[in-house]
Each structure stands twice: as C-alpha cells, then as structure tokens.
Design a protein around this motif. Structure first.
Motif, PDB file in Angstrom:
ATOM      1  N   TYR A  24       0.835  -1.190   0.000  1.00 50.23           N
ATOM      2  CA  TYR A  24       0.000   0.000   0.000  1.00 50.23           C
ATOM      3  C   TYR A  24       0.876   1.249   0.000  1.00 50.23           C
ATOM      4  N   SER A  25       0.423   2.288  -0.690  1.00 48.66           N
ATOM      5  CA  SER A  25       1.159   3.553  -0.663  1.00 48.66           C
ATOM      6  C   SER A  25       0.969   4.198   0.705  1.00 48.66           C
ATOM      7  N   GLU A  26       1.773   5.183   0.991  1.00 54.93           N
ATOM      8  CA  GLU A  26       1.678   5.882   2.275  1.00 54.93           C
ATOM      9  C   GLU A  26       0.320   6.550   2.432  1.00 54.93           C
ATOM     10  N   TRP A  27      -0.220   7.135   1.351  1.00 54.84           N
ATOM     11  CA  TRP A  27      -1.547   7.756   1.409  1.00 54.84           C
ATOM     12  C   TRP A  27      -2.619   6.735   1.724  1.00 54.84           C
ATOM     13  N   VAL A  28      -2.556   5.581   1.080  1.00 60.62           N
ATOM     14  CA  VAL A  28      -3.576   4.556   1.288  1.00 60.62           C
ATOM     15  C   VAL A  28      -3.551   4.090   2.742  1.00 60.62           C
ATOM     16  N   ASP A  31      -4.949   6.769   5.002  1.00 56.60           N
ATOM     17  CA  ASP A  31      -6.407   6.853   4.905  1.00 56.60           C
ATOM     18  C   ASP A  31      -7.089   5.681   5.608  1.00 56.60           C
ATOM     19  N   LEU A  32      -6.532   4.481   5.462  1.00 54.61           N
ATOM     20  CA  LEU A  32      -7.114   3.328   6.149  1.00 54.61           C
ATOM     21  C   LEU A  32      -7.014   3.481   7.665  1.00 54.61           C
ATOM     22  N   TRP A  33      -5.864   3.934   8.150  1.00 55.80           N
ATOM     23  CA  TRP A  33      -5.723   4.130   9.600  1.00 55.80           C
ATOM     24  C   TRP A  33      -6.617   5.252  10.091  1.00 55.80           C
ATOM     25  N   ALA A  34      -6.763   6.324   9.297  1.00 57.62           N
ATOM     26  CA  ALA A  34      -7.648   7.424   9.684  1.00 57.62           C
ATOM     27  C   ALA A  34      -9.089   6.942   9.804  1.00 57.62           C
ATOM     28  N   ALA A  35      -9.452   5.962   8.983  1.00 54.56           N
ATOM     29  CA  ALA A  35     -10.813   5.414   9.017  1.00 54.56           C
ATOM     30  C   ALA A  35     -11.087   4.645  10.302  1.00 54.56           C
ATOM     31  N   GLY A  57      -3.468 -10.169   1.802  1.00 47.26           N
ATOM     32  CA  GLY A  57      -2.058 -10.307   1.463  1.00 47.26           C
ATOM     33  C   GLY A  57      -1.662  -9.338   0.374  1.00 47.26           C
ATOM     34  N   ARG A  58      -0.988  -9.833  -0.636  1.00 46.37           N
ATOM     35  CA  ARG A  58      -0.525  -8.961  -1.719  1.00 46.37           C
ATOM     36  C   ARG A  58      -1.535  -8.844  -2.858  1.00 46.37           C
ATOM     37  N   SER A  59      -2.665  -9.517  -2.752  1.00 49.76           N
ATOM     38  CA  SER A  59      -3.632  -9.472  -3.856  1.00 49.76           C
ATOM     39  C   SER A  59      -4.623  -8.326  -3.671  1.00 49.76           C
ATOM     40  N   THR A  60      -4.095  -7.110  -3.607  1.00 45.93           N
ATOM     41  CA  THR A  60      -4.954  -5.936  -3.474  1.00 45.93           C
ATOM     42  C   THR A  60      -4.645  -4.939  -4.577  1.00 45.93           C
ATOM     43  N   TRP A  61      -5.580  -4.055  -4.748  1.00 45.93           N
ATOM     44  CA  TRP A  61      -5.427  -2.963  -5.697  1.00 45.93           C
ATOM     45  C   TRP A  61      -5.992  -1.728  -5.021  1.00 45.93           C
ATOM     46  N   SER A  62      -5.343  -0.599  -5.203  1.00 44.17           N
ATOM     47  CA  SER A  62      -5.860   0.630  -4.609  1.00 44.17           C
ATOM     48  C   SER A  62      -5.812   1.763  -5.625  1.00 44.17           C
TER      49      SER A  62
END
Length: 147
Positions: A24-28, A31-35, A57-62
C-alpha cells in the motif's frame, strides 16, 4: 515522548501483518488508519480492518483520487470506473473519503450511495469518512479492493 494512536497502529501493522505493508502507498495506509480513528464517520474497527488486510495479502489494488469539493462527481466517476476496470466483481471494497474542514455529510452520503450502486455484486463494501486537516479545501477518495 508520546506516541499517538495512528503511529501506534502503524507500528503494529508493520510488525504484525503477515505481508509487508509496502503493498500500500503511504496515502492509502494513512487513509485506512484514519478510518479507524474515533472521529471517522463511521469508524472502521481496527481488528476487522487488519484481519481483512492480512487475508488479502498482496492481492490488493488501490486507487486514490484528489480534487476540490466541487469535483466530487468527477472523483466518484474516476474511482468507480477504475474499480470496475480492475476487478470484476470485487469481493471486498473499502472506500475512504477524506477532507479538510469542508467535509460534509451530503458528500459522505453521495460517495457511499454511488459505491453501493456501482459495486452491488461485491460481498462487502466498507465506507468511512475521516477528517484530513492537511487537505484544507480538497477531498481525497481512496478505494482499496481485493482482487
């Protein structure tokens, strides 16, 4: 030295997640932690979120879109179109809307409603909105999808 909640979650994620968080990128991640913060509307449960991320795992897309408040419809179209092109049908979608002082309930409702309509076939759709003082007069829409 004090450690705020988000820094604590970040350290926990780096230590406890079975896959490296570089997926995940730093922004992603931010944002997830902010949620998961108490001031998110609604706040996502940290345990549920970390379990989903570990399961993926690694099978994500953002996908992250940033724009002005007046560009919300364009941002929605971009986010939904990109999601539809990436995974069909997605099993889980997490959508986080962030904004500065101008984050309004009608914007949250529009984002939630648009994604509910667009990804009706998915088994889980999570939505949260969280303040982001650094965005000032902008919005950021983050979409994370299991593939």
């Amino acid at each position: 030295m004090t450690v705020n909640r988000r820094e604590c979650l970040q350290k926990l994620a780096l230590v406890c997640m079975p896959t490296p968080s570089v997926v995940y990128s730093e922004w992603v991640l931010d944002d997830l932690w902010a949620a998961t913060e108490p001031d998110a509307m609604p706040a996502l449960d940290w345990g549920d979120l970390s379990a989903v991320m570990a399961r993926w795992g690694r099978s994500t897309w953002s996908h992250v879109v940033t724009g002005h408040h007046c560009d919300l419809q364009t941002m929605l179209h971009d986010g939904i179109t990109a999601t539809a092109k990436q995974v069909s049908p997605p099993s889980t979608v997490i959508v986080v809307l962030r904004g500065g002082s101008g984050l309004h309930l009608d914007q949250c409702r529009a984002v939630s409603s648009a994604f509910h309509s667009a990804v009706a076939a998915c088994s889980e759709l999570w939505f949260a909105a969280a303040p982001a003082p650094t965005l000032v007069d902008k919005l950021r829409l983050t979409v994370v999808v299991s593939s």
